[in-house]
Write an enzyme that holds these catalytic residues in place. Sequence first.
Site, PDB file in Angstrom:
ATOM      1  CE  LYS A 144      -2.173  -0.886   3.902  1.00  0.00           C
ATOM      2  NZ  LYS A 144      -1.603  -2.179   4.323  1.00  0.00           N
ATOM      3  NE  ARG A 165      -3.939  -1.205   9.940  1.00  0.00           N
ATOM      4  CZ  ARG A 165      -2.849  -0.573   9.531  1.00  0.00           C
ATOM      5  NH1 ARG A 165      -2.923   0.468   8.751  1.00  0.00           N
ATOM      6  NH2 ARG A 165      -1.672  -0.994   9.906  1.00  0.00           N
ATOM      7  NE  ARG A 187       7.379  -2.796   5.695  1.00  0.00           N
ATOM      8  CZ  ARG A 187       6.066  -2.614   5.892  1.00  0.00           C
ATOM      9  NH1 ARG A 187       5.314  -2.135   4.922  1.00  0.00           N
ATOM     10  NH2 ARG A 187       5.522  -2.922   7.040  1.00  0.00           N
ATOM     11  NE  ARG A 224       6.688  -0.483   9.769  1.00  0.00           N
ATOM     12  CZ  ARG A 224       5.487  -0.413   9.188  1.00  0.00           C
ATOM     13  NH1 ARG A 224       5.363   0.168   8.005  1.00  0.00           N
ATOM     14  NH2 ARG A 224       4.428  -0.913   9.770  1.00  0.00           N
ATOM     15  NE  ARG A 264       2.357  -4.697  11.198  1.00  0.00           N
ATOM     16  CZ  ARG A 264       3.275  -4.533  10.245  1.00  0.00           C
ATOM     17  NH1 ARG A 264       4.433  -5.155  10.317  1.00  0.00           N
ATOM     18  NH2 ARG A 264       3.024  -3.748   9.231  1.00  0.00           N
TER      19      ARG A 264
HETATM   20  P1  AMP Z   1       1.282   0.653   8.940  1.00  0.00           P
HETATM   21  O1  AMP Z   1       2.452   1.541   8.689  1.00  0.00           O
HETATM   22  O2  AMP Z   1       0.054   1.069   8.176  1.00  0.00           O
HETATM   23  O3  AMP Z   1       1.599  -0.805   8.769  1.00  0.00           O
HETATM   24  O4  AMP Z   1       0.888   0.853  10.492  1.00  0.00           O
HETATM   25  C1  AMP Z   1       1.810   0.544  11.522  1.00  0.00           C
HETATM   26  C2  AMP Z   1       1.088   0.485  12.850  1.00  0.00           C
HETATM   27  O5  AMP Z   1       0.512   1.770  13.138  1.00  0.00           O
HETATM   28  C3  AMP Z   1      -0.080  -0.488  12.914  1.00  0.00           C
HETATM   29  O6  AMP Z   1       0.321  -1.812  13.191  1.00  0.00           O
HETATM   30  C4  AMP Z   1      -0.895   0.121  14.056  1.00  0.00           C
HETATM   31  O7  AMP Z   1      -0.300  -0.146  15.306  1.00  0.00           O
HETATM   32  C5  AMP Z   1      -0.745   1.612  13.774  1.00  0.00           C
HETATM   33  N1  AMP Z   1      -1.792   2.101  12.854  1.00  0.00           N
HETATM   34  C6  AMP Z   1      -1.634   2.565  11.587  1.00  0.00           C
HETATM   35  N2  AMP Z   1      -2.797   2.926  11.054  1.00  0.00           N
HETATM   36  C7  AMP Z   1      -3.736   2.683  11.990  1.00  0.00           C
HETATM   37  C8  AMP Z   1      -5.159   2.835  12.034  1.00  0.00           C
HETATM   38  N3  AMP Z   1      -5.857   3.300  10.990  1.00  0.00           N
HETATM   39  N4  AMP Z   1      -5.787   2.489  13.181  1.00  0.00           N
HETATM   40  C9  AMP Z   1      -5.120   2.023  14.249  1.00  0.00           C
HETATM   41  N5  AMP Z   1      -3.788   1.840  14.277  1.00  0.00           N
HETATM   42  C10 AMP Z   1      -3.097   2.168  13.159  1.00  0.00           C
END
Ligand code: AMP
Length: 223
Positions: free
Chosen positions: A13, A88, A124, A157, A168
């Site tokens: 994404k 989410r 990644r 990360r 996740r």
């Molecule tokens: P991402 O970079 O999108 O994989 O997000 C990394 C982490 O940020 C996720 O595993 C959540 O802990 C938090 N996070 C990101 N977007 C959201 C969201 N829309 N709602 C809740 N937590 C989020």
Amino acid sequence: MRIILMGPPGSGKGTQADLIEQKYAFPKISTGDLLRQAVQNGTSLGKEAEVRMNRGELVSDDTVVQMVAERTAKDDCKQGYILDGFPRNLNQARMLEKLKNSHPEVILDIQLSEEILIQRLSSRRICSRCGKIFNLSLNPAVQMDICDLCKGDLVQRRDDRPKVIKERLRIYHSETKPLIEYYQRRSVYHRIDGERPIQTVFRDIRSVIDSETDKYKQTGAIQ
Ligand code: AMP
């Protein structure tokens, strides 16, 4: 236009959102990036979010919705924006409906097998300075561990480690996947096969965005 990028963690994404941003000049709004920025800045929101993020859990709906509401109210979002990693869960999707800026919508759901997701997440790397995303096998940096764009250090990360990846993906299945049904009823929902090379996936995404734009132009929803 509001473009919503859905898909499990590791589906690409963020990479596709960067490409859409470059091509269409809509700003990318990644809730993950905004949260990581808050963690780096040591804000109280960042401190609260860090614990949950390191465990692979979701941050509270109120926190992320507030962040999205503030970001999308900025001038550069007037023509549209790309949401990466938001909504989410169903509650966030319903809260998004209530935000004032009601742009015509395109929903892109990037899907791929769990085996490939795990491989991708494990390899990644992201730039610790500008956040650009690399992959050790699919999209490596020219110089090992150095960002092509800003020469920042590439890091893994914390939540891309095996135990957190598992959590996740579990949360994706229980909380985020039900959103597919919620959005699938709309004609603007499009499923994208994310197992192909980055540029092939992007070609499909472009054709969806262009055809949705044409449709909206015909109805007068956008000029
Ligand atoms: P991402 O970079 O999108 O994989 O997000 C990394 C982490 O940020 C996720 O595993 C959540 O802990 C938090 N996070 C990101 N977007 C959201 C969201 N829309 N709602 C809740 N937590 C989020």
